[in-house]
Design an enzyme around this catalytic site. Structure first.
Site, mmCIF file in Angstrom:
data_model
loop_
_atom_site.group_PDB
_atom_site.id
_atom_site.type_symbol
_atom_site.label_atom_id
_atom_site.label_comp_id
_atom_site.label_asym_id
_atom_site.label_seq_id
_atom_site.Cartn_x
_atom_site.Cartn_y
_atom_site.Cartn_z
ATOM 1 C CB CYS A 1 148.724 35.930 55.701
ATOM 2 S SG CYS A 1 147.835 36.822 57.020
ATOM 3 C CB CYS B 1 149.423 39.570 56.372
ATOM 4 S SG CYS B 1 149.735 38.146 57.594
#
Length: 105
Positions: free
Chosen positions: A29, A32
Protein backbone atom coordinates in the site's frame (compact mmCIF):
# COMPACT_ATOMS: atom_id res chain seq x y z
CA UNK A 1 5.02 2.47 17.99
CA UNK A 2 3.98 -0.96 19.15
CA UNK A 3 3.61 -3.66 16.51
CA UNK A 4 0.39 -5.58 17.17
CA UNK A 5 -0.81 -8.89 15.74
CA UNK A 6 -3.40 -11.54 16.56
CA UNK A 7 -1.32 -12.65 19.57
CA UNK A 8 -1.12 -9.31 21.40
CA UNK A 9 -3.95 -7.16 19.93
CA UNK A 10 -6.34 -7.76 22.80
CA UNK A 11 -3.74 -7.09 25.51
CA UNK A 12 -2.13 -4.05 23.84
CA UNK A 13 -5.27 -2.38 22.43
CA UNK A 14 -8.53 -3.67 23.90
CA UNK A 15 -7.23 -4.01 27.47
CA UNK A 16 -5.09 -0.86 27.40
CA UNK A 17 -5.69 1.69 30.14
CA UNK A 18 -4.51 4.34 27.68
CA UNK A 19 -6.45 5.32 24.52
CA UNK A 20 -5.02 3.66 21.40
CA UNK A 21 -4.57 4.56 17.76
CA UNK A 22 -4.11 1.53 15.49
CA UNK A 23 -2.57 2.08 12.05
CA UNK A 24 -3.59 -0.75 9.71
CA UNK A 25 -1.18 -0.86 6.79
CA UNK A 26 -0.05 -3.18 4.04
CA UNK A 27 3.41 -3.67 2.51
CA UNK A 28 1.91 -3.18 -0.98
CA UNK A 29 0.00 0.00 0.00
CA UNK A 30 1.77 3.13 -1.27
CA UNK A 31 -0.37 5.60 0.74
CA UNK A 32 0.21 3.50 3.90
CA UNK A 33 3.97 3.59 3.48
CA UNK A 34 3.93 7.31 2.67
CA UNK A 35 1.91 8.05 5.81
CA UNK A 36 3.97 5.90 8.18
CA UNK A 37 6.75 8.41 9.03
CA UNK A 38 4.15 11.06 9.92
CA UNK A 39 2.20 8.58 12.07
CA UNK A 40 5.43 7.64 13.86
CA UNK A 41 6.03 11.36 14.55
CA UNK A 42 2.50 11.64 16.00
CA UNK A 43 3.25 8.60 18.19
CA UNK A 44 6.23 10.47 19.65
CA UNK A 45 4.12 13.63 20.15
CA UNK A 46 1.41 11.74 22.08
CA UNK A 47 3.78 9.48 24.03
CA UNK A 48 2.45 8.88 27.54
CA UNK A 49 -1.06 10.07 26.56
CA UNK A 50 -2.14 7.92 23.59
CA UNK A 51 -0.67 4.56 22.60
CA UNK A 52 0.10 4.19 18.88
CA UNK A 53 0.17 0.72 17.36
CA UNK A 54 0.61 -0.61 13.85
CA UNK A 55 -0.93 -3.73 12.36
CA UNK A 56 0.29 -5.35 9.14
CA UNK A 57 -2.87 -6.47 7.32
CA UNK A 58 -0.99 -8.95 5.10
CA UNK A 59 0.19 -10.93 8.15
CA UNK A 60 -3.05 -10.74 10.16
CA UNK A 61 -5.91 -11.40 7.74
CA UNK A 62 -8.27 -13.04 10.25
CA UNK A 63 -7.86 -10.23 12.77
CA UNK A 64 -8.39 -7.61 10.05
CA UNK A 65 -11.59 -9.35 8.87
CA UNK A 66 -12.76 -9.50 12.49
CA UNK A 67 -12.20 -5.75 12.77
CA UNK A 68 -14.31 -5.28 9.60
CA UNK A 69 -11.52 -3.46 7.78
CA UNK A 70 -11.95 -3.67 4.01
CA UNK A 71 -9.27 -1.24 2.78
CA UNK A 72 -5.99 0.32 3.81
CA UNK A 73 -4.90 2.72 5.04
CA UNK A 74 -7.32 2.48 7.95
CA UNK A 75 -6.79 4.04 11.36
CA UNK A 76 -8.82 2.76 14.32
CA UNK A 77 -9.24 4.74 17.55
CA UNK A 78 -9.84 2.84 20.79
CA UNK A 79 -10.88 4.12 24.20
CA UNK A 80 -11.85 1.86 27.08
CA UNK A 81 -11.43 -1.21 24.88
CA UNK A 82 -14.01 -0.03 22.32
CA UNK A 83 -13.40 1.23 18.79
CA UNK A 84 -14.82 4.77 18.97
CA UNK A 85 -13.77 6.07 15.54
CA UNK A 86 -12.19 5.00 12.26
CA UNK A 87 -10.65 6.70 9.26
CA UNK A 88 -10.30 4.90 5.93
CA UNK A 89 -8.83 5.64 2.52
CA UNK A 90 -8.97 9.30 1.45
CA UNK A 91 -10.15 10.35 4.94
CA UNK A 92 -6.75 9.36 6.36
CA UNK A 93 -4.39 12.31 6.75
CA UNK A 94 -2.02 13.50 9.44
CA UNK A 95 -4.52 16.24 10.33
CA UNK A 96 -7.49 13.85 10.60
CA UNK A 97 -5.48 11.39 12.73
CA UNK A 98 -4.40 14.21 15.04
CA UNK A 99 -7.99 15.52 15.34
CA UNK A 100 -9.33 12.07 16.29
CA UNK A 101 -6.42 11.40 18.67
CA UNK A 102 -7.17 14.72 20.43
CA UNK A 103 -10.78 13.56 20.95
CA UNK A 104 -9.47 10.52 22.85
CA UNK A 105 -7.83 12.73 25.50
Amino acid sequence: MIIVDKENFEAEVQQSAMPCVVDLWGPQCGPCLALMPAVEELAATYEGKVKFCKLNVAENRRLVIGLRVMAVPTILFYKGGECVARLTGDAVSVESIKAEADKLL
